[in-house]
Design a protein around this motif. Structure first.
Motif, mmCIF file in Angstrom:
data_model
loop_
_atom_site.group_PDB
_atom_site.id
_atom_site.type_symbol
_atom_site.label_atom_id
_atom_site.label_comp_id
_atom_site.label_asym_id
_atom_site.label_seq_id
_atom_site.Cartn_x
_atom_site.Cartn_y
_atom_site.Cartn_z
ATOM 1 N N ASP A 78 -13.102 3.352 -10.115
ATOM 2 C CA ASP A 78 -12.646 2.071 -10.256
ATOM 3 C C ASP A 78 -12.656 1.445 -8.782
ATOM 4 O OD1 ASP A 78 -11.468 -1.120 -10.289
ATOM 5 O OD2 ASP A 78 -10.740 -0.710 -11.819
ATOM 6 N N PHE A 79 -12.604 0.549 -7.718
ATOM 7 C CA PHE A 79 -12.004 0.404 -6.657
ATOM 8 C C PHE A 79 -10.832 0.791 -6.361
ATOM 9 C CE2 PHE A 79 -15.798 -2.100 -7.178
ATOM 10 C CZ PHE A 79 -16.457 -2.262 -6.073
ATOM 11 N N HIS A 136 1.207 -1.024 0.120
ATOM 12 C CA HIS A 136 0.186 -0.577 0.012
ATOM 13 C C HIS A 136 1.067 1.660 -0.025
ATOM 14 C CE1 HIS A 136 -3.688 -2.454 0.472
ATOM 15 N NE2 HIS A 136 -4.002 -2.132 1.165
ATOM 16 N N ILE A 137 1.470 1.091 1.173
ATOM 17 C CA ILE A 137 2.854 2.139 1.017
ATOM 18 C C ILE A 137 3.668 2.322 -0.429
ATOM 19 C CG2 ILE A 137 5.507 3.084 2.257
ATOM 20 C CD1 ILE A 137 3.159 3.446 3.583
ATOM 21 N N THR A 138 3.970 1.498 -0.984
ATOM 22 C CA THR A 138 4.486 1.735 -2.684
ATOM 23 C C THR A 138 4.012 2.299 -3.464
ATOM 24 O OG1 THR A 138 5.181 -0.886 -2.381
ATOM 25 C CG2 THR A 138 5.315 -0.207 -3.980
ATOM 26 N N LYS A 159 -4.523 4.311 -10.794
ATOM 27 C CA LYS A 159 -2.358 4.221 -10.965
ATOM 28 C C LYS A 159 -2.455 4.127 -11.992
ATOM 29 C CE LYS A 159 -3.274 0.252 -8.120
ATOM 30 N NZ LYS A 159 -2.735 -0.798 -8.265
ATOM 31 N N HIS A 160 -3.019 4.344 -13.183
ATOM 32 C CA HIS A 160 -3.032 4.217 -14.672
ATOM 33 C C HIS A 160 -3.676 5.203 -15.668
ATOM 34 C CE1 HIS A 160 -2.645 0.122 -14.146
ATOM 35 N NE2 HIS A 160 -4.197 -0.293 -13.752
ATOM 36 N N VAL A 161 -3.681 6.861 -14.062
ATOM 37 C CA VAL A 161 -3.777 7.528 -14.826
ATOM 38 C C VAL A 161 -2.875 8.817 -14.863
ATOM 39 C CG1 VAL A 161 -5.150 10.284 -14.381
ATOM 40 C CG2 VAL A 161 -6.702 7.614 -13.695
ATOM 41 N N LYS A 184 4.095 7.268 -6.962
ATOM 42 C CA LYS A 184 3.856 8.716 -7.513
ATOM 43 C C LYS A 184 4.968 9.500 -7.007
ATOM 44 C CE LYS A 184 0.040 10.616 -9.190
ATOM 45 N NZ LYS A 184 1.097 11.599 -9.597
ATOM 46 N N GLY A 185 5.280 9.418 -6.485
ATOM 47 C CA GLY A 185 6.881 10.323 -5.753
ATOM 48 C C GLY A 185 6.641 11.191 -4.882
ATOM 49 N N ILE A 186 5.240 10.919 -4.032
ATOM 50 C CA ILE A 186 4.163 11.769 -2.447
ATOM 51 C C ILE A 186 6.035 11.553 -1.956
ATOM 52 C CG2 ILE A 186 2.999 11.431 -0.493
ATOM 53 C CD1 ILE A 186 1.171 10.180 -2.883
#
Ligand code: AMP
Length: 299
Positions: free
Chosen positions: A272-273, A57-59, A279-281, A64-66
């Protein structure tokens, strides 16, 4: 350098909608908000996570570079379970287990304290006030909340609202918080508490932006697939703040654009859930849908 600091929850969610159900997926107000903000500006997340939060989940956030230096790990993770009926605009909470969130005292990393943009995502108003006392005069402080806190900590919540520049709430919460069924009256009552602007989110039906001189009504995106709206409010908030941070323009006109960018990211999220769609945007996808939003409104 982190430009937008986002404080809120990182959740393990169980969600059921007419289109499926998921258990133990990544959720939380700060999670969705920081993901959305990071499309536009360097973003740092401040939250408590439990020892039981899966590494994968952290990954999602790391990839995303957060900036995650504001994450503190302790105890059991915050858990939320809820469901939606065919009217997907209203989440029905089944359980809220605060766990480590109950004793969370957010401490901003030193490097975050001078960040120009702060988003207090949905969280205990005591924690929101605590964070406001740690930062050095940001250019803009935006906050969100939800019915859980309106019911349990209304006075502290009002105190927090008095200290921010922009309040974000959804329509049901605005009615509950300001004791009126009329959203225009609710928006005006929000501004009377001190914020320069208030956004009332109306789920798939768009959003209203109130400032002292005007009201802007943004349409919703006509989505054909809505699987799970969880996190849309947070994506809206993160996208709104992130876009303002990127453009460094706090005019009412630019806030209108920020409302539409926030709605754009939220619309992707609903497809989506959990983070499956986001993740794909890409930023290109966001720009494309922003343009469609413009075309829909033209008359
Ligand atoms: P939204 O659909 O944008 O209003 O927010 C959904 C997210 O809020 C879910 O992923 C939950 O983990 C999180 N959440 C639910 N209840 C609370 C709460 N009381 N405090 C903070 N976050 C919450």
């Amino acid at each position: 350098m982190v430009h937008v600091v986002i404080v809120g929850s990182v959740g393990l969610d169980d969600v059921k909608t007419p289109f499926g159900d998921v258990k133990g997926v990544l959720g939380g107000s700060a999670t969705y908000a920081s993901y959305a903000s990071s499309f536009f500006a360097p973003t740092g997340l401040v939250a408590v996570v439990g020892e039981d939060l899966p590494g994968e989940h952290i990954t999602i956030l790391k990839n995303k570079g957060i900036d995650l230096s504001g994450i503190h790990r302790q105890g059991k993770n915050f858990r939320w379970s809820g469901y939606y009926e065919y009217d997907m605009n209203e989440a029905k909470t089944i359980t809220t287990e605060l766990n480590s969130l109950a004793t969370f005292k957010p401490i901003l990393p030193e490097s975050y304290c001078a960040a120009p943009f702060l988003f207090l995502a949905n969280l205990d108003p005591d924690s929101q006030l605590d964070v406001m006392s740690q930062v050095k005069r940001p250019k803009l402080v935006v906050m969100d909340t939800m019915n859980y806190w309106i019911t349990s900590k209304k006075e502290r919540l009002i105190e927090a609202i008095q200290g921010v520049d922009v309040l974000l709430v959804n329509d049901g919460e605005a009615r509950q918080l300001f004791g009126t069924s009329n959203l225009i009256q609710a928006g005006k009552k929000a501004l009377a508490l001190g914020p320069k602007a208030c956004v009332i989110k109306k789920g798939e039906h768009g959003a209203l932006l109130f400032t002292h001189n005007s009201i802007f009504s943004a349409s919703g995106y006509p989505l054909e697939i809505i699987k799970d709206p969880t996190g849309c409010g947070d994506c809206f908030g993160g996208g709104f703040v992130g876009f303002l941070a990127k453009t460094a323009d706090l005019s009412e006109k630019n806030m209108r654009r920020a409302v539409v960018y926030g709605s754009t990211i939220a619309s992707f999220n609903a497809e989506d859930f959990s983070f499956e769609r986001l993740k794909h945007v890409t930023l290109q996808d966001i720009e494309g849908r922003f343009k469609e939003f413009k075309d829909i409104r033209e008359f």
